[in-house]
Structure formats: structure tokens, C-alpha cells
Design a protein around this motif. Structure first.
Motif, mmCIF file in Angstrom:
data_model
loop_
_atom_site.group_PDB
_atom_site.id
_atom_site.type_symbol
_atom_site.label_atom_id
_atom_site.label_comp_id
_atom_site.label_asym_id
_atom_site.label_seq_id
_atom_site.Cartn_x
_atom_site.Cartn_y
_atom_site.Cartn_z
ATOM 1 N N ILE A 580 0.832 -1.203 0.000
ATOM 2 C CA ILE A 580 0.000 0.000 0.000
ATOM 3 C C ILE A 580 0.868 1.254 0.000
ATOM 4 O O ILE A 580 0.625 2.214 -0.761
ATOM 5 N N ARG A 581 1.901 1.255 0.826
ATOM 6 C CA ARG A 581 2.760 2.436 0.958
ATOM 7 C C ARG A 581 3.577 2.659 -0.321
ATOM 8 O O ARG A 581 3.699 3.805 -0.795
ATOM 9 N N THR A 582 4.120 1.575 -0.879
ATOM 10 C CA THR A 582 4.958 1.700 -2.069
ATOM 11 C C THR A 582 4.157 2.203 -3.267
ATOM 12 O O THR A 582 4.646 3.035 -4.051
ATOM 13 N N CYS A 583 2.948 1.701 -3.412
ATOM 14 C CA CYS A 583 2.104 2.115 -4.540
ATOM 15 C C CYS A 583 1.321 3.391 -4.243
ATOM 16 O O CYS A 583 0.519 3.827 -5.089
ATOM 17 N N LYS A 584 1.511 3.957 -3.028
ATOM 18 C CA LYS A 584 0.895 5.214 -2.624
ATOM 19 C C LYS A 584 -0.630 5.151 -2.739
ATOM 20 O O LYS A 584 -1.270 6.008 -3.372
#
Length: 721
Positions: A580-584
Motif C-alpha cells: 500500500i505504501r509503495t504504490c501510494k
């Protein structure tokens, strides 16, 4: 000798002009019949009898040849005969060259595909394309785990002149032939294995239904060849309520359903019901897992008997995806005349179920040496008979090809997850291939319906026969031998480690699946060292027509990327947060706390649906559900297919920017690799919890409208009341 040489030259020149005459051989209904739907080796402008000759290429029995008189004869005639052989092979016929005045013929062998090759002279070339002076090491095959396919495998190895190791080998073999699963032998670190890790699990009734329903949710029209299904016991209430609503809305409708145990095979445990209360597996403290499907009530009949098609499909590799379909298949007939299901005949398994393992015990079962009679026949003989009665069968072949490709696209994502778990990148291991058995039913309108896919289709070429009261023995089955030996033999030829892979012509965007073979395949076979005669490549040949369906495969690529630990198959909470964080994908309206709640919610529910799972965490199918949810939140105004495609584009763009746009590809299945994303939008089938396909949605994308024009015609409704 010069006179003889001159006569032979004249005779060969005459043989080149045979084209129209040599093919005019009578067709015995009990012997060879034209392959009407699958005839890729024949040109479209050939006559039906020419197709018969082309079909005979799949015969596997070698014909004896007498030896020549002397070395001088062989040397002088070698070049001339090789030239004649090339012309005759282009016509698709097997011919014997007689030397005028001697009554002898050059020494050679009749290859199992019907081509007369390998003339043993100083001027001839070898089958593998190597120079005559260099002797090639024979391919080694470990058959110690082959089990029921052993006899057909032995015949194939002998025909190829390869070396078999029936008790195994201390050193590595080129090919390992397993009878059940990839894990039959745990100590393989190289070579090729004829089973994929996870194939058995993926093709169990429940997992397979879930995969097909996911595709139906995204692409409802493209995947309407798979009957509506419900997973029991978890969807029992849904099933019951939907059937009750149907009956209340129309009292004349009384649908029939077929119940299949999750781990069942060979027809074991299958039965028909008309009411949810008739479910046997719901009784007891521990309900058994099963799939219940709509029963196809309007099947095509021959001799008043219901039948299905067993078609053999080779998955040569997963990355890149490479599929082959056998040109010849089997048809398995029921042994009791068909009647539409009623409360009185629901228990008549010999009327409604086509499984060979069930009908073989019927007193009406007929073992026949003919391909066109009996309770088991060749597919070509059935199609030939339909064509002879005036039935238009031109679309049967292309529709079946489309069905096979779409089904493979549905199961490949999960297979890639299993593969990377058993053979992580960087770990020594074999590459894989596998023959699958597709069971297909033709409806009255000749539209194919997929019943199921078998990970271990029977390759026996003999059947049990009672020779005396209470005394049984195995006797050869010519129909099985005709089909199965060719499939195994040509699978081995395709997997030959010395086989040079020919370049695959990519079709133009306007190209459709041909109803007959393209003429260029014949010329290709003449130049390729190991041609595929009984197997036709269908993917990536038709990539542009079906590549837009591979959305779930792109989701699986993201899933595998964030697994982290090698050999793992489930995503932990930390890995999901990293995704989730990496793909924003988080924002003020969707915080990381919401992400954790979503993960716990979906994971807990899927853990309840798979109670036998030993691993904790989020599996691929649960991740797909979460991805669909995230796509719906992010792109609310779009349809599901477009939502998923848009979110994939977003994630891939974020990952590409972080890695500089370069991602190292790892090879999976014959070249283990994390697949590079294929950016192609499309519409598909119901998600893991949806019971039936959603209504067709109108495409808004320009790319999708293009694919709508290219795709083969869709099937009509599975059930006609």
C-alpha cells in the motif's frame, strides 16, 4: 547403374505431380477419418481426402523397410531421394520409393508423424538438424515415477530413439516423467519435469471454480462457457435462496444441478439434484466441500447418446505462456439413451454422466477397435460424421481453441505463485511442462461448455477385459493408443533440450483464429528440426486476441513481488502495508489503520473458507479480492474491469519510477520469471465470493472495443429451460 539412376530420376519427377491423385484414397469409416476441426497441417484449399492423408501423420507405428543393396547405390540415390522426400512431405503424404529394376528401397525409418526421414547415407542429414559426422547424445528420460502412463511413454521413447531409465539414474536426466505430481521426486535440481508445482491443488474443483468466477466477474461475456457454480458449504445459503427465488418467479422452471466433490476424480461421488435439500454432503457434523453447478440440459446427441470430449492440452511454459492443443482427441459416450433430467431418472448415471470410469462398468459399454464406433471414439470421427450429415462444424475448432486459451489464462496466476514457492529464483531446480485433460461438452447449437480440467488425465492405452468368468486381463485399446501415444511423443519432441525453438510469427491485430490451418505451417515443418505434428500451438500465436484478459496475472506479479520471503505463498500484514505504501494507495480517507482492518477482515474470512490451510496470511485469491476493493475505492466512476486496469497502471507506474523503470525478470516455469506487466485492459468474471457472473457491461475503452471485434463468437446461455 546409370540406367537405374535415370529411371529413378524420371520416376521422382512424376511423383512430384501426384498432388491430386495420391490423396484420393478411400476413407474407411472404421479407420482414419479427416480431422475436420483441427487440421493445422493441411492447407485450406485441400480436399477432404487430402485431410485424411494429413491426419494419418499422427499414426505412431513404424513401418519396416528393407535394406539397400550396396553403399554405392545409397550414395548415388541419397540426394535424389532427399529431394523427393521434401516434395512429398510438403504434400502431406507418406510414400515409398522403389528402385526400378531392383525391387529394393533405400534404408530409412518411418517417423511416427508419418514423414519418411533419416536416410542412412553419407549425404543425408539427421532429424535434429546436426551434421552427419557428429553423433548426438540421446536424450535421457527417467520413467521411474511414470505409473499409469508407462506403456505409452515407453512406445514414444522407442520411436524417438531416446534412452529410458526405468529405475532412475544416479546422474541427472534430461526429462523426468512423473505420474502424479511435481513432488513425486524431491531430489531433482535440473532438467525438465512433466508436472508443475501446485497444478493438482489449482485444478481441484473449488480452487478452479474460484479462478473461473474471478474471470467471469471481470469478463462476463468472454467466460460464459463455464457453468454457474456455487461452493459448498460456505455458499449453501446463497444457493438455496437463489433457487427458491427462481422457482417462485416461474413455477414451470425446475432446474437441475450436478454436485462434484472437491477432491473427486473419475466420476467418484458425482450426483444430480433438483432441490438444495437433496444435498448429501450437508449431512453430518463436518459437511464435505464440493462444487454444485448448473446441469447442461440441451447437449448434442449422437445415436441418442450424450457424450463429451477429452482434449489434451500441453502447457509448455508459463513465462512466456506457451500452449499447444492436440489435433486429435477422444469422445466418451454414455451407455444409456439420453432423456432430459427428471425426478425419475436423476440416479441414472449411465444416462447423464459421460465419465469413462463409470460407463465402463455398464453392460452396454462397447470396446471397439474402430475409431468411429463403440463407447470411446476419436474426435475427428465424430466431427466427420456430423459434417456428413450436413452439420456446419466450422466454428467448433476456433471456439474450443478460445475456450482453452481463456481457461489457461485463468489458472496461470496461481500457478506462478506455486512455482516461485517451490523453486525460488536463484535456487537450483528443474523447469516444467504438463499435459492437461480438458473435458468439454458440446451443446445442441455446437457451442462448447467446459466441464472441468484434469491435472492427471489417464494416459493408459489398454483396458481391462474379462477373458473368463472372474478372470480379467489388460488388452490394447487402439483408439487410446492412436491418440495418447502421439500426444506424449510430440510433447517429448517439443521438450527435447536439443530442439531449436523456431521463431513464432505474431498475428496482426485483425487476424482471427482460422477455421482451418494456415498453409505456412507446412513449410515451417519442412525446415524445423523437430516439428510438432500432433500438437498445434495456439498461444502466443493468438496473443493479440487474448492478451487483454491477463489482468489477474498482472495482479499476481504484484503479489509475488511483495511476498518477500523466498518460498512463501502468503502475504503477511507488514508486506501488505508495504504494498500500500509503495504504490501510494493510502490517503486521508484511507489511512494505514484502515489498511490493517481491510487485511484482517479479508484474511480472516478466507481462512474460514480454506480450513485445511497450514499457512497464515493473505493468499493470492484473497489479495485479488483486496485489490478489487482498492480499485473500486480509487476509481468509483468506472466499471470494475476499468477500475482494476487503472489501479494496475498506477501501481506499475509507481514501481517503475522507484526502480528506474528497469525490473529484472525472473524465469517461471521453463524460464522462471516475475512477469513483466502486460498493459491491456479488459472485462471479466465473478470474484471469490460471487456466485454467478455479473450482467454484461458495455465497454467504454477503445482498446476493449477492438478486442470485442477480434474475439471469437461467445457462447449462448449455458442452460435452456
Amino acid at each position: 547403374m546409370s540406367d537405374q539412376y535415370g529411371k529413378v530420376t524420371v520416376q521422382l519427377a512424376q511423383m512430384k505431380t501426384f498432388g491430386g491423385d495420391t490423396g484420393k484414397e478411400g476413407v474407411d469409416g472404421g479407420e482414419q477419418v479427416p480431422v475436420v476441426a483441427f487440421s493445422p497441417s493441411a492447407s485450406p484449399d485441400r480436399t477432404g481426402t487430402d485431410t485424411t492423408a494429413a491426419n494419418s501423420l499422427c499414426k505412431h507405428r513404424e513401418k519396416g523397410r528393407t535394406k539397400p543393396g550396396g553403399k554405392d547405390d545409397k550414395k548415388r540415390l541419397g540426394v535424389v531421394y532427399a529431394h523427393a522426400e521434401k516434395n512429398l512431405n510438403r504434400l502431406g503424404y507418406e510414400r515409398t520409393l522403389h528402385i526400378t529394376g531392383t525391387g529394393k528401397m533405400p534404408q530409412g525409418k518411418s517417423e511416427t508423424n508419418g514423414n519418411y526421414v533419416t536416410i542412412h547415407t553419407q549425404d543425408s542429414s539427421r532429424e535434429d538438424g546436426s551434421k552427419p559426422g557428429r553423433k548426438r547424445r540421446p536424450v535421457t528420460v527417467d520413467t521411474s515415477k511414470a505409473k499409469t502412463s508407462l506403456e505409452a511413454l515407453k512406445i514414444s521413447i522407442r520411436q524417438l530413439r531416446w534412452k529410458e531409465f526405468p529405475l532412475g539414474r544416479r546422474t541427472a536426466c534430461d526429462i523426468y516423467w512423473h505420474g502424479v505430481s511435481f513432488h513425486d521426486n524431491e531430489n531433482i535440481v535440473s532438467g525438465q519435469v512433466n508436472k508443475f508445482p501446485g497444478m493438482i491443488e489449482m485444478l481441484r474443483k473449488i480452487n478452479f471454480s474460484r479462478a473461473m468466477r474471478t474471470m467471469q466477474e471481470l469478463f462476463p461475456e468472454e467466460y460464459d462457457f463455464y457453468p454457474r457454480s456455487w461452493i459448498l458449504p460456505e455458499e449453501y445459503q446463497q444457493f438455496s435462496s437463489q433457487i427458491r427465488m427462481v422457482k417462485e418467479s416461474d413455477a414451470t422452471v425446475n432446474p437441475t444441478f450436478i454436485v462434484k466433490p472437491d477432491g473427486g476424480s473419475q466420476g467418484d461421488g458425482i450426483y444430480l439434484i433438483r432441490d438444495p435439500g437433496d444435498l448429501k454432503l450437508m449431512a453430518g457434523p463436518q459437511p464435505k466441500q464440493a462444487v454444485v453447478q448448473e446441469y447442461i440440459q440441451k447437449p448434442l446427441l449422437i445415436d441418442k447418446l450424450k457424450f463429451d470430449i477429452r482434449l489434451y492440452v500441453l502447457i509448455k511454459s508459463l513465462e512466456p505462456l506457451e500452449l499447444y492443443i492436440a489435433k486429435e482427441g477422444l469422445t466418451r459416450f454414455c451407455t444409456e439413451p439420453y432423456q432430459e433430467p427428471s425426478q425419475k431418472n436423476l440416479t441414472h448415471v449411465f444416462m447423464h454422466l459421460t465419465n469413462y470410469s463409470l460407463n465402463v462398468h455398464s453392460g452396454n459399454f462397447v470396446h471397439s477397435d474402430s475409431q468411429s464406433t463403440g463407447s470411446k471414439r476419436t474426435l475427428s470421427s465424430v466431427l466427420y460424421r456430423l459434417a456428413a450429415k450436413g452439420v456446419d462444424i466450422k466454428r467448433v475448432g476456433p471456439d474450443i481453441i478460445a475456450l482453452v486459451i481463456k481457461t489457461a489464462i485463468a489458472v496461470v496466476p496461481e500457478l506462478k505463485v506455486y512455482y516461485q514457492a517451490d523453486i525460488p529464483p536463484g535456487k537450483p531446480g528443474p523447469t516444467c511442462f504438463q499435459i492437461l485433460g480438458f473435458d468439454i461438452l458440446l451443446m445442441k447449437n455446437l457451442k462448447p461448455v467446459l466441464l472441468e480440467v484434469n491435472s492427471n488425465p489417464s494416459m493408459r492405452i489398454e483396458h481391462e477385459q474379462e477373458v473368463a468368468p472372474g478372470v480379467f486381463e489388460y488388452v490394447p485399446s487402439p483408439v487410446d493408443e492412436e491418440v495418447k501415444v502421439g500426444v506424449i511423443r510430440d510433447t517429448l519432441r517439443l521438450m527435447d533440450p536439443g530442439h531449436k525453438k523456431p521463431s513464432i510469427p505474431q498475428p496482426r491485430a485483425s487476424e482471427e483464429i482460422p477455421m482451418e490451418a494456415e498453409p505456412q505451417e507446412r513449410s515451417q515443418e519442412a525446415t524445423v528440426a523437430l516439428p510438432s505434428i500432433c500438437l498445434k500451438q495456439v498461444y502466443p500465436k493468438y496473443t493479440k486476441q487474448f492478451n487483454y484478459l491477463r489482468l489477474v496475472e498482472r495482479i499476481a506479479a504484484l503479489f509475488i513481488r511483495f511476498l518477500g520471503v523466498k518460498g512463501n505463498m502468503r502475504l503477511g500484514p507488514t508486506a501488505f502495508r508495504t504494498f500500500i505504501r509503495t504504490c501510494k494507495l493510502s490517503n486521508s480517507n484511507f489511512t494505514m489503520a484502515s489498511v490493517d482492518i481491510l487485511y484482517i477482515d479479508i484474511t480472516r474470512r478466507w481462512s474460514g473458507m480454506t480450513p485445511d490451510s497450514r499457512e497464515a496470511g493473505m493468499g493470492l485469491q484473497a489479495f485479488v479480492e483486496a485489490f478489487f476493493y482498492l480499485a473500486g475505492r480509487r476509481f468509483k466512476s468506472l466499471m470494475l474491469r476499468e477500475q482494476v486496469a487503472s489501479l494496475l497502471e498506477l501501481c506499475e507506474a509507481q514501481l517503475g519510477s522507484q526502480s528506474g523503470g528497469v525490473e529484472e525478470r525472473r524465469s517461471l516455469s521453463c524460464s522462471r520469471a516475475l512477469p513483466r506487466s502486460v498493459r491491456t485492459p479488459a472485462p471479466c468474471l465473478a470474484g471469490p465470493q460471487l456466485v454467478s457472473p455479473t450482467p454484461p457491461r458495455r465497454a467504454a475503452s477503445q482498446d476493449y472495443r477492438l478486442h470485442q471485434r477480434l474475439k471469437p463468437c461467445n457462447l449462448r446461455a449455458n442452460m435452456e429451460n
